[in-house]
Design a protein around this motif. Structure first.
Motif: not given
Length: 683
Positions: A452-464
């Motif tokens: 989820s940390l890696e996916a946050s780059v694509r998803n624009g999420e602040l947190y895992s």
């Protein structure tokens, strides 16, 4: 322990003996800090006695070095390393950075850039003060600027305690404990009116501006605690070498009587480590790495708690049992319940009592901290629970600064038949946290958060993704042990793992929750130290510098959010709200008299039931006795077994098939699950 040695530890060393003066000049960051940098002042804002520059007394110089006690002259390169290290932590891994920027309108990263531009202009004292202030303004007791380990157990202390009662907006400040050597008129029950010439409430509020609480009530509560006890590793020592306290005696109803008096009390430095072994940083060894890095604790409050014990309950630090003497008579003349102490192996962490009340005995379990590893803490709870009255139990976690997350969350299952849902934790999504989660050897600790940390780059999420640290299996491996109704009591200094325990108690529907103050202390994170992270990042593009002079830092690493019906709600800066309760004078001076009565009334309103089991040693049978239950459902190794109708006067017998490992018994009244037991069927 030797009485003379204990007396010497309680007496300590005069603060004036261990603080080395340093040149002062106004610092521009804030009015309050500028005043402190210009010269030592008390809470009154008045100049204190001029520091003499006297070196620490013989034999103590090595033990009392630190950024605020005897600040060394760091080179420019060392100062820049220090700023860089703090900045990389706050910008790279500090879990609450978005929250703090939004809630308090602060930008710690920009402030650090300003400090970097001023390293040539600030004195050593001013430099350290600025860095500490940047961290303190985050209002997070997990995130602390720390002195060297030689100061870990050193606490500046005044030999008395101050507590509050009445409404939180206009409390009364009363002395509740007094050490040896003070005036006879200055005794428990006197009401404080002035502190260094300033009206006491104004002095408390001013000092609260330098404390870590986020809400006004928690800021005031932390301020009152640190009026008389301050960790020297996690903050500056008091500016003044002594305080002048204005007070008056009171009548039985609490009305101030007699003349106004003053007492001058010098600050001293005490060390609970002189009478108790305090393990630095938690357990050691590779096997303990997970436990050490899954703590949730306010490190400053943890050591001042032990300093309070050294002064007023030294036996608890040395393994002595709590006093079994009757509770003190209340100022109002009302009779307090008689208490019988139940011996515990963990005297510095737990206190268990049986309280005699009308209608039967009630159990009282004080959990001072979750600072004992779970492999010792949970078995001791299991040993104590059968010794407590099953008519009802009060669990008291007021002032609990936290400890091991696994200890706090694993304890919840012992008091409820409900399956425990653990708190969730998430990391701030940054380049540093992604690199950390991808490191070889971190799969076990951070692997669940990696994707989820890696996916946050694509998803624009602040947190895992928020995931538990304590697994569902660990939270439910033992099951219910206490059968009676339970009520929990906390306050606005219950922090960290204390917050997690309170959240779990409420979110898993264990029982009523009473809170002194608006809510708990609101420490919602897993805590790491700078020295936990630095070796992991060595050789990467995010390498952390070695900090000079043994300076360190603790920080909120994973943000905690609640589970169950409150899923996703934050704990940081919000806390856990309960039924509000305001302490009374009788509470402070007569063993929590009114608070206990309040809890007794809550317990009376709870549904009562019991379930006891007796496994045969010769046959594959379990005898079950019950009260307040109508049905018993049985599982064999997780598979459906029997469903039996229960009758109070008639024991039920459960037979189980050969090869069964675990029998689970679920007791219902109607459709409501009230009791659960796990029986090991292996022989």
């Amino acid at each position: 322990m030797d009485r003379d040695r204990l007396a010497a530890a309680q007496r300590g060393i005069a603060l004036a003996e261990v603080v080395e003066s340093a040149p002062r000049a106004p610092a521009p960051a804030s009015r309050k800090r500028a005043a402190r940098a210009a010269g030592p002042t008390g809470l009154a804002g008045r100049p204190a006695a001029k520091r003499t520059g006297r070196a620490p007394s013989k034999g103590t110089a090595g033990a009392f070095t630190g950024p605020f006690l005897s600040p060394s002259s760091l080179t420019k390169v060392e100062r820049l390393k220090l700023v860089d290290g703090v900045e990389r932590i706050i910008e790279g891994v500090f879990a609450h950075l978005p929250l703090k920027r939004a809630r308090y309108g602060v930008d710690p990263v920009q402030r650090l850039r300003i400090v970097r531009s001023q390293v040539d202009q600030l004195s050593s004292y001013e430099f350290h003060l600025e860095l500490a202030d940047v961290v303190t303004r985050l209002r997070d007791a997990h995130t602390r600027y720390a002195g060297p380990s030689s100061l870990e157990t050193k606490v500046a202390a005044l030999p008395f305690l101050v507590e509050m009662f009445g409404p939180s907006a206009s409390p009364t400040y009363v002395v509740t404990r007094v050490g040896a050597g003070l005036d006879a008129a200055f005794k428990p029950g006197v009401v404080l009116e002035f502190w260094n010439g300033v009206p006491i409430d104004k002095a408390v509020r001013r000092h609260g501006d330098e404390e870590v609480g986020g809400r006004l009530d928690s800021q005031r509560a932390w301020s009152v605690q640190s009026l008389t006890l301050r960790s020297l590793q996690y903050g500056p020592p008091p500016d003044e070498y002594w305080v002048v306290v204005g007070y008056r005696s009171t009548a039985a109803d609490g009305t101030p009587t007699g003349p106004a008096r003053e007492i001058k009390v010098p600050w001293r430095v005490i060390d609970p480590g002189e009478v108790e072994e305090v393990s630095s940083g938690g357990p050691t060894g590779r096997a303990a790495a997970r436990l050490r890095r899954t703590r949730a604790v306010d490190p400053a409050a943890a050591i001042t708690r032990r300093a309070r014990m050294l002064l007023f309950a030294p036996g608890a630090l040395t393994g002595g049992q709590a006093s079994a003497q009757p509770r003190p008579k209340s100022p109002s003349g009302r009779k307090a319940p008689a208490a019988k102490v139940i011996d515990t192996e963990l005297t510095g962490t737990l206190k268990a009592e049986s309280l005699t009340v009308l209608g039967g005995a009630i159990g009282y379990l004080r959990i001072y901290g979750f600072d004992v590893p779970p492999e010792d803490f949970i078995p001791e709870l299991q040993r104590l629970i059968p010794l407590l009255p099953d008519n009802g139990l009060i669990i008291d976690v007021r002032g609990n600064p936290g400890g091991y997350i696994l200890a706090a969350e694993s304890a919840l299952q012992l008091f409820t038949p409900n399956p425990i849902q653990p708190t969730r934790f998430s990391l701030l999504s940054t380049s540093l946290t992604r690199a950390l989660a991808a490191l070889p050897g971190m799969e076990g600790e951070l692997g669940p958060w990696k994707a989820s940390l890696e996916a946050s780059v694509r998803n624009g999420e602040l947190y895992s993704q928020p995931l538990p640290i304590t697994s569902f299996a660990e939270c439910n491996a033992i099951g219910q042990q206490y059968s009676g109704p339970v009520v929990l009591v906390a306050d606005s200094t219950t922090y960290s793992s204390g917050d997690l325990f309170s959240a779990g108690f409420v979110d898993n529907g264990i029982g009523p929750f009473v809170c002194v103050g608006e809510a708990t202390g609101a420490g919602g994170a897993n805590v790491w130290d700078y020295d936990d992270l630095r070796p992991l990042m060595a050789g990467t593009g995010f390498e952390l510098p070695v900090l000079p002079d043994g300076i360190g830092m603790s920080f909120a690493f994973r943000r905690a959010t609640r589970a169950g019906p409150s899923e996703g709600l934050p704990i940081e800066d919000v806390g856990i709200r309960g039924a509000p309760y305001a302490m009374t004078r009788d509470d402070l001076l007569a063993g929590n008299l009114d608070l206990l009565v309040h809890c007794f009334e809550l317990l009376k309103k709870q549904r009562r039931s019991s379930l006891s089991v007796d496994a045969s040693k010769t046959a594959r049978e379990i005898a079950v006795r019950s009260a307040g239950l109508t049905r018993l459902d049985v599982l064999f190794d997780g598979h459906p077994g029997n469903s039996l109708v229960l009758r109070t006067q008639t024991p039920a017998v459960v037979s189980y098939p050969a090869g069964t490992k675990v029998v689970e018994l679920f007791g219902f009244e109607g459709e409501v699950l009230l009791q659960k037991r796990r029986v090991d069927a292996r022989r």
